[in-house]
Design a protein around this motif. Structure first.
Motif, PDB file in Angstrom:
ATOM      1  N   PRO A   7       1.029  -1.190  -0.039  1.00  0.00           N
ATOM      2  CA  PRO A   7       0.046   0.002  -0.412  1.00  0.00           C
ATOM      3  C   PRO A   7       1.134   1.491   0.194  1.00  0.00           C
ATOM      4  CG  PRO A   7      -0.916  -1.347   1.357  1.00  0.00           C
ATOM      5  CD  PRO A   7       0.307  -2.152   0.843  1.00  0.00           C
ATOM      6  N   ALA A   8       1.497   1.574   1.017  1.00  0.00           N
ATOM      7  CA  ALA A   8       2.345   2.520   1.062  1.00  0.00           C
ATOM      8  C   ALA A   8       3.442   2.636  -0.718  1.00  0.00           C
ATOM      9  CB  ALA A   8       3.855   2.600   2.215  1.00  0.00           C
ATOM     10  N   ASP A   9       3.751   1.451  -0.774  1.00  0.00           N
ATOM     11  CA  ASP A   9       4.215   1.894  -2.998  1.00  0.00           C
ATOM     12  C   ASP A   9       3.240   2.247  -3.501  1.00  0.00           C
ATOM     13  OD1 ASP A   9       7.187   1.075  -0.933  1.00  0.00           O
ATOM     14  OD2 ASP A   9       6.499  -1.058  -1.392  1.00  0.00           O
ATOM     15  N   LEU A  10       2.597   1.997  -3.258  1.00  0.00           N
ATOM     16  CA  LEU A  10       1.469   2.241  -4.108  1.00  0.00           C
ATOM     17  C   LEU A  10       1.090   3.865  -4.412  1.00  0.00           C
ATOM     18  CD1 LEU A  10      -0.641   1.959  -6.642  1.00  0.00           C
ATOM     19  CD2 LEU A  10      -2.113   0.787  -4.438  1.00  0.00           C
ATOM     20  N   GLN A  11       1.343   3.970  -3.424  1.00  0.00           N
ATOM     21  CA  GLN A  11       0.638   6.021  -2.675  1.00  0.00           C
ATOM     22  C   GLN A  11       1.173   6.487  -3.183  1.00  0.00           C
ATOM     23  OE1 GLN A  11       0.543   7.647   1.197  1.00  0.00           O
ATOM     24  NE2 GLN A  11      -1.303   8.162   1.176  1.00  0.00           N
ATOM     25  N   ALA A  12       2.927   5.907  -2.802  1.00  0.00           N
ATOM     26  CA  ALA A  12       4.284   6.974  -3.807  1.00  0.00           C
ATOM     27  C   ALA A  12       3.723   6.586  -5.222  1.00  0.00           C
ATOM     28  CB  ALA A  12       5.146   6.245  -3.263  1.00  0.00           C
ATOM     29  N   ALA A  13       3.589   5.697  -5.557  1.00  0.00           N
ATOM     30  CA  ALA A  13       3.846   5.803  -7.241  1.00  0.00           C
ATOM     31  C   ALA A  13       2.638   6.134  -7.686  1.00  0.00           C
ATOM     32  CB  ALA A  13       3.894   3.823  -6.958  1.00  0.00           C
ATOM     33  N   MET A  14       1.179   6.396  -6.988  1.00  0.00           N
ATOM     34  CA  MET A  14       0.715   7.122  -7.899  1.00  0.00           C
ATOM     35  C   MET A  14       0.445   8.903  -8.058  1.00  0.00           C
ATOM     36  SD  MET A  14      -2.825   5.169  -5.836  1.00  0.00           S
ATOM     37  CE  MET A  14      -4.110   5.546  -6.158  1.00  0.00           C
ATOM     38  N   ALA A  15       1.604   9.120  -6.780  1.00  0.00           N
ATOM     39  CA  ALA A  15       1.827  10.373  -7.117  1.00  0.00           C
ATOM     40  C   ALA A  15       3.065  11.022  -8.013  1.00  0.00           C
ATOM     41  CB  ALA A  15       2.212  10.796  -5.716  1.00  0.00           C
ATOM     42  N   SER A  16       3.633   9.959  -8.444  1.00  0.00           N
ATOM     43  CA  SER A  16       4.727  10.155  -9.509  1.00  0.00           C
ATOM     44  C   SER A  16       5.190   9.645 -10.933  1.00  0.00           C
ATOM     45  CB  SER A  16       5.620   9.925  -8.629  1.00  0.00           C
ATOM     46  OG  SER A  16       5.937   8.419  -8.371  1.00  0.00           O
ATOM     47  N   HIS A 111      -0.958  -6.214  -3.069  1.00  0.00           N
ATOM     48  CA  HIS A 111      -0.491  -6.585  -1.766  1.00  0.00           C
ATOM     49  C   HIS A 111      -1.655  -6.811  -0.363  1.00  0.00           C
ATOM     50  CE1 HIS A 111       2.010  -9.639   0.129  1.00  0.00           C
ATOM     51  NE2 HIS A 111       0.461 -10.730   0.328  1.00  0.00           N
ATOM     52  N   GLY A 112      -2.821  -7.608  -0.271  1.00  0.00           N
ATOM     53  CA  GLY A 112      -4.006  -7.412  -0.068  1.00  0.00           C
ATOM     54  C   GLY A 112      -4.459  -6.669  -0.019  1.00  0.00           C
ATOM     55  N   LEU A 118      -6.214  -0.273   3.622  1.00  0.00           N
ATOM     56  CA  LEU A 118      -7.342   0.513   5.358  1.00  0.00           C
ATOM     57  C   LEU A 118      -6.315   0.989   6.544  1.00  0.00           C
ATOM     58  CD1 LEU A 118     -10.780   0.127   4.682  1.00  0.00           C
ATOM     59  CD2 LEU A 118      -9.917   2.112   4.387  1.00  0.00           C
ATOM     60  N   ALA A 119      -5.744  -0.553   6.567  1.00  0.00           N
ATOM     61  CA  ALA A 119      -5.357  -0.851   8.138  1.00  0.00           C
ATOM     62  C   ALA A 119      -3.938   0.292   7.853  1.00  0.00           C
ATOM     63  CB  ALA A 119      -4.435  -2.278   7.610  1.00  0.00           C
ATOM     64  N   GLU A 120      -2.883   0.524   6.664  1.00  0.00           N
ATOM     65  CA  GLU A 120      -2.295   1.779   6.965  1.00  0.00           C
ATOM     66  C   GLU A 120      -2.432   3.162   6.822  1.00  0.00           C
ATOM     67  OE1 GLU A 120       1.148   1.166   4.525  1.00  0.00           O
ATOM     68  OE2 GLU A 120       1.440  -0.943   4.833  1.00  0.00           O
ATOM     69  N   GLY A 121      -3.992   3.567   6.898  1.00  0.00           N
ATOM     70  CA  GLY A 121      -4.138   4.375   7.478  1.00  0.00           C
ATOM     71  C   GLY A 121      -4.718   5.288   5.701  1.00  0.00           C
ATOM     72  N   LEU A 122      -4.162   4.713   4.467  1.00  0.00           N
ATOM     73  CA  LEU A 122      -4.943   5.857   3.825  1.00  0.00           C
ATOM     74  C   LEU A 122      -5.355   5.887   3.359  1.00  0.00           C
ATOM     75  CD1 LEU A 122      -1.605   3.000   1.947  1.00  0.00           C
ATOM     76  CD2 LEU A 122      -1.180   5.597   2.922  1.00  0.00           C
ATOM     77  N   PRO A 123      -5.506   7.379   2.699  1.00  0.00           N
ATOM     78  CA  PRO A 123      -6.607   8.033   2.554  1.00  0.00           C
ATOM     79  C   PRO A 123      -7.232   7.106   1.411  1.00  0.00           C
ATOM     80  CG  PRO A 123      -5.101   9.045   0.711  1.00  0.00           C
ATOM     81  CD  PRO A 123      -5.012   7.493   1.862  1.00  0.00           C
ATOM     82  N   VAL A 124      -8.883   7.202   1.526  1.00  0.00           N
ATOM     83  CA  VAL A 124      -9.650   7.211   0.645  1.00  0.00           C
ATOM     84  C   VAL A 124     -10.764   7.849   0.132  1.00  0.00           C
ATOM     85  CG1 VAL A 124      -9.693   4.530   1.960  1.00  0.00           C
ATOM     86  CG2 VAL A 124     -11.430   5.756   2.262  1.00  0.00           C
ATOM     87  N   SER A 125     -11.739   7.759  -1.097  1.00  0.00           N
ATOM     88  CA  SER A 125     -13.075   8.142  -1.093  1.00  0.00           C
ATOM     89  C   SER A 125     -13.658   7.844  -1.554  1.00  0.00           C
ATOM     90  CB  SER A 125     -11.846   8.668  -2.686  1.00  0.00           C
ATOM     91  OG  SER A 125     -13.342   9.963  -3.249  1.00  0.00           O
ATOM     92  N   THR A 126     -14.747   8.577  -2.078  1.00  0.00           N
ATOM     93  CA  THR A 126     -16.062   7.725  -2.292  1.00  0.00           C
ATOM     94  C   THR A 126     -16.664   8.837  -3.619  1.00  0.00           C
ATOM     95  OG1 THR A 126     -17.470   9.750  -0.879  1.00  0.00           O
ATOM     96  CG2 THR A 126     -16.780   8.093   0.175  1.00  0.00           C
ATOM     97  N   GLU A 127     -15.954   9.299  -4.287  1.00  0.00           N
ATOM     98  CA  GLU A 127     -16.712   9.993  -5.283  1.00  0.00           C
ATOM     99  C   GLU A 127     -15.923   8.912  -6.998  1.00  0.00           C
ATOM    100  OE1 GLU A 127     -14.326  13.788  -6.533  1.00  0.00           O
ATOM    101  OE2 GLU A 127     -14.736  14.646  -4.279  1.00  0.00           O
ATOM    102  N   ALA A 128     -17.518   8.988  -7.523  1.00  0.00           N
ATOM    103  CA  ALA A 128     -17.018   8.137  -9.301  1.00  0.00           C
ATOM    104  C   ALA A 128     -16.397   9.168  -8.964  1.00  0.00           C
ATOM    105  CB  ALA A 128     -18.643   8.413  -9.493  1.00  0.00           C
TER     106      ALA A 128
END
Length: 291
Positions: A7-16, A111-112, A118-128
Motif C-alpha cells: 500500500p505505501a509503495d502504491l501511494q507513492a507511485a500514484m503521485a509520481s 498486496h492485501g 485501510l490498515a495503513e491509514g491511507l486516504p479513501v474516496s467516495t467520489e465516482a
C-alpha cells in the motif's frame, strides 16, 4: 520484479508515475469507499469465458474495450485490487491474468487489497471517477493459457501437473461450484489432477491474508509433487482462484505455469469430457495392507 505492490509503495507511485487503478469489487461496495482515483471494473470478476476460439475472441474483444475505456493505453501501469486476497476469490489476480494474456506490459496487484490500504491509514474516496478512455494496445495473446483440447491432451499424456485449487467441497465432488452445489451439471474433478486448496498459499496478515513467502510456497508445492521446473496447468471454477495461484506460483519461482481459464465451469458442461467423482482414490501402502 514483483507484480505485488504494498500500500505505501502504491501511494507513492500514484503521485509520481502514470497509473490506472482498477477496483474489481461490486459497484455498491466501491461507492462506499475506494482508493482515490480508482475506476470500477466489476466485469473482471463476473465475466465467464470459454476456451474455444470464439470464446477467447469474445473475451479479448470484451476486455480490449473495457480496459481501454478504463484508460489503459500501454503507457500506464495497471494496478488491480479487491477487498482482501481471499474475499473476492482472487478477482484482482484474475484481472492481472487477463491483462497478462492480452499482452499488457505493466501490471501490479495491491498486496492485501483494500483492507491492507485501510490498515495503513491511507486516504479513501467516495467520489465516482470518470476515466479518460484510451486505445488499448493490440497485441498477440501471451502463452499463459491452455484451451479445453490442450487440457484434455494433458490429461491423456501426463505432460503437465494439473493443479486443482478449488475449495474442498468442490474437490471431493460435494459441490459443483462456489455458487451452489448444482450450479454446474456435473460434480468432481479433472482426472489426474492434484490438489492444493488456494487458501494454503496465503497466511494471515494484519487485516487479512497475504501471500506466503517463496520458500513457504515451494514447500506447499512439493506436497503436490511440484518443483520450480514442473510444467503446471492450474484450474478452478472460472479462473479467479487459479489466477490467484498463478500469481503466487510465478512469484515463488515456478517457471512454467499456465491456466485452463475455462476451468470447471466449461469442463463439467461437456459430457464427452472425463471426470473423477467422489473422494480421490488412494494407493494403500503395503504396511497398511499387511495390517
Amino acid at each position: 520484479m514483483s507484480v505485488l505492490i504494498e500500500p505505501a509503495d502504491l501511494q507513492a507511485a500514484m503521485a509520481s508515475e502514470p497509473m490506472v487503478v482498477i477496483d474489481t469489487r461490486d459497484p455498491d461496495v466501491y461507492a462506499k469507499g475506494h482508493l482515490p482515483g480508482a475506476v470500477n471494473l466489476r466485469e473482471i470478476f463476473t465475466y465467464l469465458a470459454t476456451s474455444d476460439p470464439d470464446g477467447l475472441a469474445a473475451m479479448k474483444e470484451k476486455f480490449d474495450e473495457a480496459f481501454g475505456a478504463a484508460g489503459l493505453s500501454g503507457r500506464e501501469t495497471a494496478v488491480l485490487y479487491e477487498d482482501a486476497m481471499n474475499t473476492g476469490f482472487g478477482q484482482s489476480c484474475r484481472g492481472y491474468f487477463i491483462l497478462s494474456y492480452l499482452g499488457y506490459p505493466k501490471i501490479k496487484v495491491l498486496h492485501g487489497g483494500y483492507r491492507a490500504w485501510l490498515a495503513e491509514g491511507l486516504p479513501v474516496s467516495t467520489e465516482a471517477v470518470t476515466s479518460v478512455p484510451a486505445t488499448f494496445p493490440a497485441g498477440a495473446p501471451a502463452d499463459v493459457m491452455v484451451d479445453k483440447d490442450e487440457m484434455l491432451a494433458a490429461v491423456k499424456t501426463g505432460s503437465a501437473v494439473l493443479l486443482d485449487v478449488r475449495d474442498v467441497d468442490e474437490w471431493i465432488g460435494v459441490s459443483s461450484s462456489p455458487y451452489g452445489p448444482d450450479f454446474c451439471p456435473r460434480k468432481g474433478r479433472i482426472p489426474g489432477a492434484r490438489w492444493i486448496e488456494w487458501y494454503r498459499l496465503m497466511k494471515p496478515g494484519a487485516e487479512g491474508p497475504v501471500f506466503k513467502a517463496g520458500p513457504e510456497v515451494l514447500a506447499e508445492c512439493l506436497t503436490a509433487g511440484i518443483t520450480p521446473e514442473s510444467p503446471v496447468i492450474v484450474y478452478c471454477f472460472k479462473g479467479a482462484r487459479a489466477s490467484n495461484t498463478f500469481l503466487i506460483l510465478k512469484e515463488a519461482g515456478i517457471k512454467h505455469v499456465k491456466i485452463y481459464f475455462g476451468s470447471w465451469n466449461e469442463w463439467s458442461r461437456d459430457p464427452a469430457l472425463p471426470i473423477e467423482e467422489g473422494f480421490p482414490r488412494m494407493t494403500v501402502p503395503a504396511y497398511a495392507q499387511a495390517a
